[in-house]
Design a protein around this motif. Structure first.
Motif, PDB file in Angstrom:
ATOM      1  N   TRP A  18       0.836  -1.197   0.000  1.00  0.00           N
ATOM      2  CA  TRP A  18       0.000   0.000   0.000  1.00  0.00           C
ATOM      3  C   TRP A  18       0.876   1.256   0.000  1.00  0.00           C
ATOM      4  O   TRP A  18       0.619   2.202  -0.749  1.00  0.00           O
ATOM      5  CB  TRP A  18      -0.939   0.007   1.209  1.00  0.00           C
ATOM      6  N   LEU A  19       1.917   1.249   0.821  1.00  0.00           N
ATOM      7  CA  LEU A  19       2.795   2.417   0.898  1.00  0.00           C
ATOM      8  C   LEU A  19       3.602   2.604  -0.380  1.00  0.00           C
ATOM      9  O   LEU A  19       3.838   3.735  -0.813  1.00  0.00           O
ATOM     10  CB  LEU A  19       3.704   2.316   2.128  1.00  0.00           C
ATOM     11  N   ALA A  21       2.454   1.818  -3.316  1.00  0.00           N
ATOM     12  CA  ALA A  21       1.460   2.375  -4.241  1.00  0.00           C
ATOM     13  C   ALA A  21       1.239   3.870  -3.993  1.00  0.00           C
ATOM     14  O   ALA A  21       0.873   4.601  -4.915  1.00  0.00           O
ATOM     15  CB  ALA A  21       0.139   1.616  -4.115  1.00  0.00           C
ATOM     16  N   GLN A  22       1.481   4.324  -2.770  1.00  0.00           N
ATOM     17  CA  GLN A  22       1.341   5.748  -2.455  1.00  0.00           C
ATOM     18  C   GLN A  22       2.567   6.542  -2.901  1.00  0.00           C
ATOM     19  O   GLN A  22       2.599   7.763  -2.789  1.00  0.00           O
ATOM     20  CB  GLN A  22       1.114   5.962  -0.955  1.00  0.00           C
ATOM     21  N   GLY A  23       3.599   5.822  -3.381  1.00  0.00           N
ATOM     22  CA  GLY A  23       4.783   6.491  -3.895  1.00  0.00           C
ATOM     23  C   GLY A  23       5.925   6.643  -2.907  1.00  0.00           C
ATOM     24  O   GLY A  23       6.892   7.354  -3.191  1.00  0.00           O
ATOM     25  N   GLU A  32       8.044   5.042   8.395  1.00  0.00           N
ATOM     26  CA  GLU A  32       6.596   5.012   8.671  1.00  0.00           C
ATOM     27  C   GLU A  32       6.199   3.801   9.517  1.00  0.00           C
ATOM     28  O   GLU A  32       5.387   3.905  10.425  1.00  0.00           O
ATOM     29  CB  GLU A  32       5.832   5.005   7.344  1.00  0.00           C
ATOM     30  N   VAL A  64      -3.275  -1.991  -7.667  1.00  0.00           N
ATOM     31  CA  VAL A  64      -4.277  -0.948  -7.938  1.00  0.00           C
ATOM     32  C   VAL A  64      -5.281  -1.457  -8.968  1.00  0.00           C
ATOM     33  O   VAL A  64      -6.497  -1.313  -8.804  1.00  0.00           O
ATOM     34  CB  VAL A  64      -3.606   0.365  -8.409  1.00  0.00           C
ATOM     35  N   GLN A  70      -5.816   1.215  -2.914  1.00  0.00           N
ATOM     36  CA  GLN A  70      -6.240   2.444  -3.577  1.00  0.00           C
ATOM     37  C   GLN A  70      -5.193   3.510  -3.335  1.00  0.00           C
ATOM     38  O   GLN A  70      -4.594   3.567  -2.261  1.00  0.00           O
ATOM     39  CB  GLN A  70      -7.587   2.912  -3.045  1.00  0.00           C
ATOM     40  N   ILE A  71      -5.000   4.339  -4.311  1.00  0.00           N
ATOM     41  CA  ILE A  71      -4.072   5.455  -4.167  1.00  0.00           C
ATOM     42  C   ILE A  71      -4.834   6.596  -3.519  1.00  0.00           C
ATOM     43  O   ILE A  71      -5.929   6.955  -3.948  1.00  0.00           O
ATOM     44  CB  ILE A  71      -3.495   5.869  -5.531  1.00  0.00           C
ATOM     45  N   VAL A  72      -4.252   7.134  -2.478  1.00  0.00           N
ATOM     46  CA  VAL A  72      -4.869   8.239  -1.739  1.00  0.00           C
ATOM     47  C   VAL A  72      -4.334   9.539  -2.317  1.00  0.00           C
ATOM     48  O   VAL A  72      -3.121   9.738  -2.417  1.00  0.00           O
ATOM     49  CB  VAL A  72      -4.539   8.140  -0.233  1.00  0.00           C
ATOM     50  N   GLU A  73      -5.226  10.416  -2.699  1.00  0.00           N
ATOM     51  CA  GLU A  73      -4.839  11.729  -3.228  1.00  0.00           C
ATOM     52  C   GLU A  73      -4.265  12.556  -2.079  1.00  0.00           C
ATOM     53  O   GLU A  73      -4.834  12.599  -0.997  1.00  0.00           O
ATOM     54  CB  GLU A  73      -6.053  12.449  -3.818  1.00  0.00           C
ATOM     55  N   PRO A  74      -3.133  13.218  -2.336  1.00  0.00           N
ATOM     56  CA  PRO A  74      -2.578  14.087  -1.290  1.00  0.00           C
ATOM     57  C   PRO A  74      -3.515  15.261  -1.023  1.00  0.00           C
ATOM     58  O   PRO A  74      -4.252  15.684  -1.915  1.00  0.00           O
ATOM     59  CB  PRO A  74      -1.256  14.573  -1.881  1.00  0.00           C
TER      60      PRO A  74
END
Length: 80
Positions: A18-19, A21-23, A32, A64, A70-74
């Protein structure tokens, strides 16, 4: 297919995926999750192998695409 990947990955591997995928980089993920850089690299390598992915980005794209993560929008600031 997502169920097969999800059941093959450990809880920690799913967190790392997941992390990714968040970049986040391995260094950022280690910070983290409170783990060492080497531990995160091992998790990333193992999950790539389990998912038959050639790279971390490929593993994230598979996850994804299959709805595993899911990618979380900043959050946007007022200046954006």
């Amino acid at each position: 297919m997502p169920d097969a990947y999800a059941t093959d990955l450990t809880r920690q591997e799913m967190k790392v995926l997941w992390l990714i995928a968040q970049g986040l980089s391995s260094k950022e993920i280690a910070r983290e999750l409170g783990r060492s850089f080497c531990t995160i690299e091992i998790h990333a390598q193992v999950l790539q192998k389990k998912m038959h992915a050639t790279t971390r980005a490929h593993a994230a794209a598979i996850a994804v695409g299959l709805g595993m993560v899911q990618i979380v929008e900043p959050l946007r600031t007022q200046n954006d």
